[in-house]
Design an enzyme around this catalytic site. Sequence first.
Site, PDB file in Angstrom:
ATOM      1  N   GLU A  54      -6.835   4.945   7.642  1.00 43.97           N
ATOM      2  CA  GLU A  54      -6.503   6.340   7.218  1.00 43.97           C
ATOM      3  C   GLU A  54      -7.720   6.971   6.603  1.00 43.97           C
ATOM      4  OE1 GLU A  54      -2.952   5.519   5.180  1.00 43.97           O
ATOM      5  OE2 GLU A  54      -1.949   5.014   7.142  1.00 43.97           O
TER       6      GLU A  54
ATOM      7  N   GLY B 214       2.712   2.478  10.795  1.00 43.61           N
ATOM      8  CA  GLY B 214       3.860   3.596  10.435  1.00 43.61           C
ATOM      9  C   GLY B 214       4.248   4.081  11.749  1.00 43.61           C
TER      10      GLY B 214
ATOM     11  N   ASN C 175       0.812  -1.341  -0.086  1.00 43.71           N
ATOM     12  CA  ASN C 175      -0.006  -0.005  -0.185  1.00 43.71           C
ATOM     13  C   ASN C 175       0.787   1.297  -0.100  1.00 43.71           C
ATOM     14  OD1 ASN C 175      -1.616   2.070   0.434  1.00 43.71           O
ATOM     15  ND2 ASN C 175      -2.380   1.604   2.699  1.00 43.71           N
TER      16      ASN C 175
ATOM     17  N   SER D 261       3.742  -2.169  10.115  1.00 44.65           N
ATOM     18  CA  SER D 261       4.928  -2.215  10.413  1.00 44.65           C
ATOM     19  C   SER D 261       5.668  -3.449   9.917  1.00 44.65           C
ATOM     20  CB  SER D 261       5.021  -1.759  11.923  1.00 44.65           C
ATOM     21  OG  SER D 261       4.973  -0.550  12.050  1.00 44.65           O
TER      22      SER D 261
ATOM     23  N   HIS E  40      -9.371   1.389   4.708  1.00 45.47           N
ATOM     24  CA  HIS E  40      -8.236   1.544   5.333  1.00 45.47           C
ATOM     25  C   HIS E  40      -8.491   2.697   6.648  1.00 45.47           C
ATOM     26  CE1 HIS E  40      -4.036   2.955   6.335  1.00 45.47           C
ATOM     27  NE2 HIS E  40      -3.931   1.483   5.702  1.00 45.47           N
TER      28      HIS E  40
ATOM     29  N   GLU F  24      -5.308  -4.559  10.402  1.00 44.34           N
ATOM     30  CA  GLU F  24      -4.360  -3.705  10.595  1.00 44.34           C
ATOM     31  C   GLU F  24      -4.474  -2.895  12.042  1.00 44.34           C
ATOM     32  OE1 GLU F  24      -2.598  -2.618   6.580  1.00 44.34           O
ATOM     33  OE2 GLU F  24      -3.737  -1.049   7.154  1.00 44.34           O
TER      34      GLU F  24
ATOM     35  N   LYS G 141       0.350   4.192  -0.246  1.00 47.92           N
ATOM     36  CA  LYS G 141      -0.595   5.428   0.180  1.00 47.92           C
ATOM     37  C   LYS G 141      -0.072   6.833  -0.629  1.00 47.92           C
ATOM     38  CE  LYS G 141      -0.052   3.281   4.615  1.00 47.92           C
ATOM     39  NZ  LYS G 141       0.034   3.474   6.128  1.00 47.92           N
TER      40      LYS G 141
HETATM   41  P1  13P Z   1       3.157   0.344   7.472  1.00 41.45           P
HETATM   42  O1  13P Z   1       3.577  -0.858   7.038  1.00 41.45           O
HETATM   43  O2  13P Z   1       3.874   1.685   7.150  1.00 41.45           O
HETATM   44  O3  13P Z   1       2.982   0.346   9.199  1.00 41.45           O
HETATM   45  O4  13P Z   1       1.533   0.587   6.829  1.00 41.45           O
HETATM   46  C1  13P Z   1       0.786  -0.657   7.184  1.00 41.45           C
HETATM   47  C2  13P Z   1      -0.620  -0.011   6.263  1.00 41.45           C
HETATM   48  O5  13P Z   1      -1.198   0.631   6.880  1.00 41.45           O
HETATM   49  C3  13P Z   1      -0.480  -0.704   5.127  1.00 41.45           C
HETATM   50  O6  13P Z   1      -1.925  -0.560   4.629  1.00 41.45           O
END
Ligand code: 13P
Length: 254
Positions: free
Chosen positions: A96, A172, A9, A212, A94, A166, A11
């Site tokens: 976010e 992150g 992903n 992560s 997601h 997640e 982003k």
């Molecule tokens: P990270 O791997 O950067 O923690 O992000 C995970 C994520 O949100 C994947 O959709």
Amino acid sequence: MRKKMIAGNWKMNMTPSKAKELVTLLEPSIDIPDVDVVLCVPAIDIMPVTDIVKGTNIKVGAENMYYEEKGAYTGELSAEMLTDAGVSYVILGHSERRQYFHEDDAIINKKIKKALEHNITPIACCGETLGQRECNVTLNVIRKQIQEMFEGIDAFDAADCIIAYEPIWAIGTGKVATAEQAQEVCHSIREVMKDLYDNITADKVRVLYGGSMNEGNALSLLTQPDIDGGLIGGASLKMEFAKIVGSAHTNVAV
Ligand code: 13P
């Protein structure tokens, strides 16, 4: 036997030029037939990335999609636009998007249905906040999210969806869930699918872990019985992604 999946992903990262550079470098090491590798990229990168991976086993995914068929929805992308551009997966719900764009499970449910109608495989996300984990309500939160996201979707379609667990506190932050924590929730997601549908559906649906995940922790997560792959954020923007795909591959071979 569920096939392992490693999905990146990206982003809001990677200009089209940078996207082309990265995928050209990654492609030879992530084109592996026994692992489903998906690059979920910003809308503007979809066509250039699709061009590069044409003829390989690598699939392209979108990071979002609107639930209406078409019309006056400035700035949105329809399922038909995505399929025409070569997309076969879409990340929906997601955390976010839930947090910054106020998407709730009812909206995500409509998006999942529209994606399925157009033969795009949804990667439906769920996960708890740190506060919820500390209050011991993680499994209740996940159950409610799954129930609402899958409302009105039949067993046949549900079995083809991908569910990504997640934990928000792990996204992150560098704080990865332990393999035991991730396995516990991924197992309970399968239990919820069993309650909502049946054993066959629960057994078939693929459940990914995200948060992560990196080359150091991938193998311990990917060897858990109910974790069928990973949804990778930060580490999908680097060559490290190929190492994670390699861990899934090793895991298949074992
Ligand atoms: P990270 O791997 O950067 O923690 O992000 C995970 C994520 O949100 C994947 O959709």
